[in-house]
Design a protein around this motif. Sequence first.
Motif, PDB file in Angstrom:
ATOM      1  N   GLY A 271      -0.988  -5.295   2.016  1.00 42.51           N
ATOM      2  CA  GLY A 271      -0.951  -4.842   3.409  1.00 42.51           C
ATOM      3  C   GLY A 271      -0.197  -3.543   3.580  1.00 42.51           C
ATOM      4  N   VAL A 272       0.920  -3.389   2.870  1.00 43.84           N
ATOM      5  CA  VAL A 272       1.676  -2.132   2.939  1.00 43.84           C
ATOM      6  C   VAL A 272       0.819  -0.968   2.448  1.00 43.84           C
ATOM      7  CG1 VAL A 272       3.704  -0.888   2.114  1.00 43.84           C
ATOM      8  CG2 VAL A 272       3.895  -3.319   2.682  1.00 43.84           C
ATOM      9  N   ALA A 273       0.081  -1.173   1.362  1.00 40.77           N
ATOM     10  CA  ALA A 273      -0.789  -0.118   0.849  1.00 40.77           C
ATOM     11  C   ALA A 273      -1.872   0.238   1.862  1.00 40.77           C
ATOM     12  CB  ALA A 273      -1.408  -0.548  -0.476  1.00 40.77           C
ATOM     13  N   ARG A 274      -2.404  -0.749   2.545  1.00 40.86           N
ATOM     14  CA  ARG A 274      -3.396  -0.474   3.596  1.00 40.86           C
ATOM     15  C   ARG A 274      -2.774   0.375   4.706  1.00 40.86           C
ATOM     16  NH1 ARG A 274      -5.726  -6.501   4.829  1.00 40.86           N
ATOM     17  NH2 ARG A 274      -6.970  -6.825   2.929  1.00 40.86           N
ATOM     18  N   ALA A 275      -1.551   0.024   5.095  1.00 40.67           N
ATOM     19  CA  ALA A 275      -0.879   0.781   6.150  1.00 40.67           C
ATOM     20  C   ALA A 275      -0.650   2.225   5.717  1.00 40.67           C
ATOM     21  CB  ALA A 275       0.452   0.113   6.501  1.00 40.67           C
ATOM     22  N   ALA A 276      -0.306   2.424   4.440  1.00 42.64           N
ATOM     23  CA  ALA A 276      -0.106   3.781   3.934  1.00 42.64           C
ATOM     24  C   ALA A 276      -1.421   4.559   3.944  1.00 42.64           C
ATOM     25  CB  ALA A 276       0.461   3.726   2.522  1.00 42.64           C
ATOM     26  N   ARG A 277      -2.501   3.882   3.596  1.00 40.88           N
ATOM     27  CA  ARG A 277      -3.824   4.527   3.628  1.00 40.88           C
ATOM     28  C   ARG A 277      -4.140   5.005   5.048  1.00 40.88           C
ATOM     29  NH1 ARG A 277      -8.606   0.631   1.956  1.00 40.88           N
ATOM     30  NH2 ARG A 277      -7.837  -0.388   3.847  1.00 40.88           N
TER      31      ARG A 277
ATOM     32  N   ARG B 143       8.569   4.993   5.242  1.00 36.87           N
ATOM     33  CA  ARG B 143       8.906   3.561   5.306  1.00 36.87           C
ATOM     34  C   ARG B 143       8.009   2.756   4.380  1.00 36.87           C
ATOM     35  NH1 ARG B 143       6.621   0.298   9.224  1.00 36.87           N
ATOM     36  NH2 ARG B 143       6.319   2.141  10.545  1.00 36.87           N
ATOM     37  N   HIS B 144       6.724   3.086   4.354  1.00 39.93           N
ATOM     38  CA  HIS B 144       5.800   2.347   3.480  1.00 39.93           C
ATOM     39  C   HIS B 144       6.189   2.515   2.009  1.00 39.93           C
ATOM     40  CE1 HIS B 144       3.680   1.697   7.099  1.00 39.93           C
ATOM     41  NE2 HIS B 144       2.920   2.766   7.088  1.00 39.93           N
ATOM     42  N   LEU B 145       6.646   3.708   1.634  1.00 35.53           N
ATOM     43  CA  LEU B 145       7.061   3.931   0.255  1.00 35.53           C
ATOM     44  C   LEU B 145       8.265   3.061  -0.091  1.00 35.53           C
ATOM     45  CD1 LEU B 145       6.876   5.485  -2.420  1.00 35.53           C
ATOM     46  CD2 LEU B 145       8.321   7.261  -1.393  1.00 35.53           C
ATOM     47  N   ARG B 146       9.254   3.017   0.794  1.00 30.01           N
ATOM     48  CA  ARG B 146      10.427   2.183   0.543  1.00 30.01           C
ATOM     49  C   ARG B 146      10.046   0.707   0.441  1.00 30.01           C
ATOM     50  NH1 ARG B 146      13.336   1.826   4.579  1.00 30.01           N
ATOM     51  NH2 ARG B 146      12.503   3.276   6.123  1.00 30.01           N
ATOM     52  N   ASP B 147       9.167   0.283   1.332  1.00 35.75           N
ATOM     53  CA  ASP B 147       8.806  -1.136   1.366  1.00 35.75           C
ATOM     54  C   ASP B 147       7.993  -1.553   0.143  1.00 35.75           C
ATOM     55  OD1 ASP B 147      10.102  -1.684   3.768  1.00 35.75           O
ATOM     56  OD2 ASP B 147       8.344  -1.242   4.994  1.00 35.75           O
ATOM     57  N   VAL B 148       7.039  -0.728  -0.271  1.00 34.25           N
ATOM     58  CA  VAL B 148       6.142  -1.142  -1.347  1.00 34.25           C
ATOM     59  C   VAL B 148       6.881  -1.269  -2.673  1.00 34.25           C
ATOM     60  CG1 VAL B 148       5.307   1.091  -2.249  1.00 34.25           C
ATOM     61  CG2 VAL B 148       3.756  -0.877  -2.122  1.00 34.25           C
ATOM     62  N   LEU B 149       7.963  -0.519  -2.862  1.00 38.98           N
ATOM     63  CA  LEU B 149       8.712  -0.602  -4.114  1.00 38.98           C
ATOM     64  C   LEU B 149       9.335  -1.984  -4.322  1.00 38.98           C
ATOM     65  CD1 LEU B 149      10.463   2.903  -4.171  1.00 38.98           C
ATOM     66  CD2 LEU B 149       8.482   2.153  -5.501  1.00 38.98           C
ATOM     67  N   CYS B 150       9.484  -2.738  -3.245  1.00 41.17           N
ATOM     68  CA  CYS B 150      10.080  -4.069  -3.356  1.00 41.17           C
ATOM     69  C   CYS B 150       9.150  -5.072  -4.047  1.00 41.17           C
ATOM     70  CB  CYS B 150      10.471  -4.598  -1.978  1.00 41.17           C
ATOM     71  SG  CYS B 150      11.768  -3.635  -1.178  1.00 41.17           S
ATOM     72  N   VAL B 151       7.882  -4.720  -4.240  1.00 36.12           N
ATOM     73  CA  VAL B 151       6.955  -5.635  -4.916  1.00 36.12           C
ATOM     74  C   VAL B 151       7.436  -5.949  -6.324  1.00 36.12           C
ATOM     75  CG1 VAL B 151       5.442  -3.840  -5.876  1.00 36.12           C
ATOM     76  CG2 VAL B 151       4.499  -6.099  -5.341  1.00 36.12           C
ATOM     77  N   ARG B 152       8.177  -5.042  -6.920  1.00 32.70           N
ATOM     78  CA  ARG B 152       8.569  -5.196  -8.320  1.00 32.70           C
ATOM     79  C   ARG B 152       9.626  -6.270  -8.538  1.00 32.70           C
ATOM     80  NH1 ARG B 152       8.872   1.358  -8.971  1.00 32.70           N
ATOM     81  NH2 ARG B 152       6.721   1.710  -9.653  1.00 32.70           N
ATOM     82  N   VAL B 153      10.305  -6.697  -7.492  1.00 33.87           N
ATOM     83  CA  VAL B 153      11.402  -7.649  -7.699  1.00 33.87           C
ATOM     84  C   VAL B 153      10.928  -9.103  -7.724  1.00 33.87           C
ATOM     85  CG1 VAL B 153      12.943  -6.054  -6.512  1.00 33.87           C
ATOM     86  CG2 VAL B 153      12.012  -7.999  -5.248  1.00 33.87           C
ATOM     87  N   HIS B 154       9.710  -9.364  -7.319  1.00 28.34           N
ATOM     88  CA  HIS B 154       9.237 -10.744  -7.251  1.00 28.34           C
ATOM     89  C   HIS B 154       8.881 -11.262  -8.645  1.00 28.34           C
ATOM     90  CE1 HIS B 154       9.150 -10.783  -2.869  1.00 28.34           C
ATOM     91  NE2 HIS B 154       8.595  -9.583  -2.925  1.00 28.34           N
ATOM     92  N   PRO B 155       9.348 -12.463  -8.979  1.00 26.43           N
ATOM     93  CA  PRO B 155       9.066 -12.990 -10.326  1.00 26.43           C
ATOM     94  C   PRO B 155       7.614 -13.421 -10.467  1.00 26.43           C
ATOM     95  CG  PRO B 155      10.213 -14.640  -9.010  1.00 26.43           C
ATOM     96  CD  PRO B 155      10.182 -13.379  -8.181  1.00 26.43           C
ATOM     97  N   PRO B 156       7.116 -13.392 -11.738  1.00 29.25           N
ATOM     98  CA  PRO B 156       7.780 -12.822 -12.908  1.00 29.25           C
ATOM     99  C   PRO B 156       7.721 -11.307 -12.867  1.00 29.25           C
ATOM    100  CG  PRO B 156       5.596 -13.550 -13.519  1.00 29.25           C
ATOM    101  CD  PRO B 156       5.789 -13.953 -12.078  1.00 29.25           C
TER     102      PRO B 156
END
Length: 389
Positions: free
Chosen positions: A258-264, A360-373
């Motif tokens: 969804g964040v990527a869609r918003a950035a688009r 804001r979208h850039l800051r938010d999308v980077l958080c995808v990396r913290v979710h396990p695994p």
Amino acid sequence: MTGTARALPVPDLTDDALAAVTAEVADTAAEYDRSGEVPVRGLAAAHRAGLLTATVGGRYGGPGAGPRDTARILAALGEGDPSVALIAANTLAAHASQAAHPHWPEAFYDDLLARSAAGPAPVNAIRAEPELGAPARGGLPRTAVRRTASGWVLDGHKSYATGGTALAYHVVWAVVDEPGVPRVGHVVVPADAPGITWLDTWDHLGLRASNTHDVVYEGVELPADAFVEIPRGEDGVYRDPAAVTGPGSFGHLALYVGVARAARRAFAEFARSRVPAALGRPIATTERIQSVAGEVDLQVAQAETLLHGALLRVEAGDGAVAPQLPLVKVAIARAVVTAVQTAVAALGNPALSRHNPLERHLRDVLCVRVHPPQEDVALLVGGRRVLGV
């Protein structure tokens, strides 16, 4: 409990209805990103649309949405406000877990359904700790429950407790304080129980309104059925369930789609409105910007196809996809980050201004990396599987 659940809002999961919720939630996203407050208006919009309770099981009178519809919901919310979507993802996961394997104390789940009928009632599985970090990396919690004559007493300190004071219930990962082989499980805790203290520790790059603060439990008294043990494997080894990627965990991925869609969308809107004096026409009319838009769309399409394709294979009973799910997670994460970074890089300074939603979208999308695994773990496990070592 079924009688209470009949009052739950009924979700409309058509594309048009989800798009309307996206737009409503997006109206306040920038405001809550700046303030860091609980996004109450966004959560209220998600509640009215029935999206916070879409996975309540049929046995409780709920719609019982499955993983694919859950992914669609969270992508729609993530496109509007990913902080709202993260709180919703945790709540939907809790209801889906209860629908699949009832484990909550009956009185507590009845109360949760009643609260959910009246308004937003978020739930979160609270697991990380300051010293331990993310439990998916291994180790046992220091947070402990101790038996009493009437039930349990909970003590401990947790980190990254998304939802903060907006939560109606906490599902707390804890170890039983007793001699012998440690028993590990979750305790279901009403958020208004005495002995709970919040520490305002969340000051993060992204998902700033998610209120992912620390929480301390001191002498929290709970009934005997509040503790649910997580069994060890056949080899006697305890393995953290969060370390295993299943269809349910794809909900968190969906919100970043969804964040990527918003950035688009933000990229396209800027490109259509930006008219440099030297060019005399919108930059959207140039082949360079058109090619960048195509690249962004390619990455979004890739993420969406991987997300729903994997879930369709699971629904079809294709067992071969199960061991690849962690790698699919990595591929989706890479695609959504690339989509947003590509849009930002093409626009330069304007995209990094806080007046532009792309920042804001850039800051938010980077958080995808913290979710396990996380990526390194998924690649290591996948590589060992391929090599047979």
